[in-house]
Design a protein around this motif. Structure first.
Motif, PDB file in Angstrom:
ATOM      1  N   SER A  77       0.800  -1.304   0.098  1.00 48.76           N
ATOM      2  CA  SER A  77      -0.007  -0.311   0.019  1.00 48.76           C
ATOM      3  C   SER A  77       0.913   1.258   0.172  1.00 48.76           C
ATOM      4  CB  SER A  77      -0.910   0.136   1.180  1.00 48.76           C
ATOM      5  OG  SER A  77      -0.149  -0.037   2.284  1.00 48.76           O
ATOM      6  N   HIS A  78       2.201   1.099   0.190  1.00 54.16           N
ATOM      7  CA  HIS A  78       2.969   2.431   0.116  1.00 54.16           C
ATOM      8  C   HIS A  78       4.273   1.785  -0.589  1.00 54.16           C
ATOM      9  CE1 HIS A  78       4.274   0.082   3.501  1.00 54.16           C
ATOM     10  NE2 HIS A  78       5.458   0.513   3.388  1.00 54.16           N
TER      11      HIS A  78
ATOM     12  N   THR B  59      -6.212  -1.760 -13.917  1.00 52.56           N
ATOM     13  CA  THR B  59      -6.911  -0.783 -13.224  1.00 52.56           C
ATOM     14  C   THR B  59      -7.231  -1.196 -11.720  1.00 52.56           C
ATOM     15  OG1 THR B  59      -9.119  -1.676 -14.011  1.00 52.56           O
ATOM     16  CG2 THR B  59      -7.994   0.013 -15.172  1.00 52.56           C
ATOM     17  N   ARG B  60      -6.621  -2.528 -11.347  1.00 52.54           N
ATOM     18  CA  ARG B  60      -7.108  -2.966 -10.042  1.00 52.54           C
ATOM     19  C   ARG B  60      -6.096  -2.702  -9.237  1.00 52.54           C
ATOM     20  NH1 ARG B  60      -7.310  -8.787 -11.070  1.00 52.54           N
ATOM     21  NH2 ARG B  60      -5.585  -8.120 -12.271  1.00 52.54           N
ATOM     22  N   GLY B  61      -6.249  -2.304  -7.891  1.00 54.68           N
ATOM     23  CA  GLY B  61      -5.239  -2.197  -6.734  1.00 54.68           C
ATOM     24  C   GLY B  61      -4.672  -0.988  -6.676  1.00 54.68           C
ATOM     25  N   ASP B  62      -3.803  -0.738  -5.613  1.00 57.25           N
ATOM     26  CA  ASP B  62      -3.157   0.525  -5.214  1.00 57.25           C
ATOM     27  C   ASP B  62      -1.689   0.108  -5.381  1.00 57.25           C
ATOM     28  OD1 ASP B  62      -1.948   2.856  -4.441  1.00 57.25           O
ATOM     29  OD2 ASP B  62      -2.319   2.565  -2.245  1.00 57.25           O
ATOM     30  N   TRP B  63      -1.180   0.075  -6.622  1.00 55.26           N
ATOM     31  CA  TRP B  63       0.228  -0.335  -6.594  1.00 55.26           C
ATOM     32  C   TRP B  63       1.118   1.109  -6.575  1.00 55.26           C
ATOM     33  CZ3 TRP B  63       2.180  -5.359  -7.078  1.00 55.26           C
ATOM     34  CH2 TRP B  63       1.130  -6.455  -7.232  1.00 55.26           C
ATOM     35  N   SER B  64       1.273   1.516  -5.672  1.00 51.12           N
ATOM     36  CA  SER B  64       2.094   2.878  -5.470  1.00 51.12           C
ATOM     37  C   SER B  64       3.394   2.802  -5.710  1.00 51.12           C
ATOM     38  CB  SER B  64       1.687   3.331  -4.175  1.00 51.12           C
ATOM     39  OG  SER B  64       2.236   2.608  -2.975  1.00 51.12           O
TER      40      SER B  64
ATOM     41  N   ARG C  88       1.744   2.768 -14.209  1.00 44.85           N
ATOM     42  CA  ARG C  88       0.882   2.013 -15.159  1.00 44.85           C
ATOM     43  C   ARG C  88       1.442   2.542 -16.765  1.00 44.85           C
ATOM     44  NH1 ARG C  88      -2.078   1.967 -10.674  1.00 44.85           N
ATOM     45  NH2 ARG C  88      -3.469   0.109 -10.087  1.00 44.85           N
TER      46      ARG C  88
END
Length: 205
Positions: free
Chosen positions: A9-10, A153-158, A162
C-alpha cells in the motif's frame, strides 16, 4: 475476473523493503512470457537480467548453458538468488548494482531482460536507464521488457507506474528499434489472472 490483487500500500523507502516478506511477483519460477522467449531461442549469448530479484530468470538462462548475470539493489534478494544457484548447482553471477549505471559493469551483453524494473522509473530515470542499456548492449543485441500496463486498473500499486505503450516508444526513441510491444501478463501469487502487462522486444541499433 477471479481472484484479487493485494499490492503493497505504500512505496518502499529502500529496495530491501520490497523483500521484507515474499513479494507477490516472486512466484518461484520464470514468468511464462520469458519462458516462451527462452523456448523460442530468443534468449542467447551473454545474458543480463536487470532488477533480477531472487534470480529466477538469471537461473533459467544459466540452466540453458548461457553466461548469465543479474543485478539488483536489494541485497536480500541477491542473497536468496545466490542460495538458489547453489541449491540448483547452477553457475551465475549476481551483483549489487544500479541498473541506471550499467556501463560501469565494464561488460557488454547480447540479451538483456527486465521483468518489473522499467515500470518503477519516472520519466527522467527512464531516459537515464535507456542510455545505460545502450552502454551495456552490443549493437544488434536484444532487450526484452515485461512491465505493468495502463490496462491494469485494479489495486493500489503505489510503487509502480501503469505504463502506456507510447511511453515505451518515447523512452527508446534513440538508439533502439522497437520490434514489438504486445499485451502480456505478469503472474503473481495472490491472483490467478495475473496483472495486465506489456511485453516489449527491442534491438540495439
Amino acid at each position: 475476473m477471479t481472484g484479487s490483487i493485494h499490492p503493497q500500500s505504500h512505496s518502499p523507502s529502500s529496495p530491501d523493503q520490497l523483500y521484507a516478506c515474499r513479494p507477490p511477483w516472486d512466484i518461484g519460477r520464470p514468468q511464462p512470457a520469458f519462458r516462451q522467449l527462452a523456448d523460442a531461442g530468443d534468449i542467447r549469448g551473454r545474458v543480463l537480467d536487470v532488477g533480477c530479484g531472487t534470480g529466477e530468470h538469471v537461473l533459467m538462462a544459466a540452466s540453458l548453458g548461457l553466461d548469465a548475470t543479474g543485478v539488483d539493489l536489494a541485497e536480500t534478494a541477491l542473497r536468496a538468488a545466490k542460495e538458489k544457484a547453489r541449491a540448483r548447482s547452477l553457475t551465475a553471477e549476481f551483483r549489487l548494482h544500479d541498473a541506471r549505471r550499467l556501463g560501469d559493469l565494464g561488460r557488454t551483453f547480447d540479451t538483456v531482460r527486465d521483468c518489473g524494473l522499467f515500470h518503477i522509473f519516472g520519466a527522467d530515470d527512464r531516459a537515464v536507464f535507456a542510455e545505460s542499456l545502450r552502454a551495456a548492449v552490443e549493437p544488434g543485441g536484444r532487450y526484452f521488457m515485461l512491465c505493468f500496463s495502463d490496462r491494469e486498473t485494479r489495486g493500489d500499486w503505489s510503487h509502480v507506474h501503469r505504463v502506456r505503450r507510447d511511453e515505451i516508444v518515447a523512452a527508446f526513441a534513440d538508439g533502439w528499434r522497437i520490434d514489438a510491444i504486445e499485451p502480456a501478463v505478469i503472474e503473481i501469487i495472490p491472483d490467478p489472472d495475473g496483472i495486465h502487462a506489456w511485453l516489449s522486444a527491442l534491438t540495439r541499433s
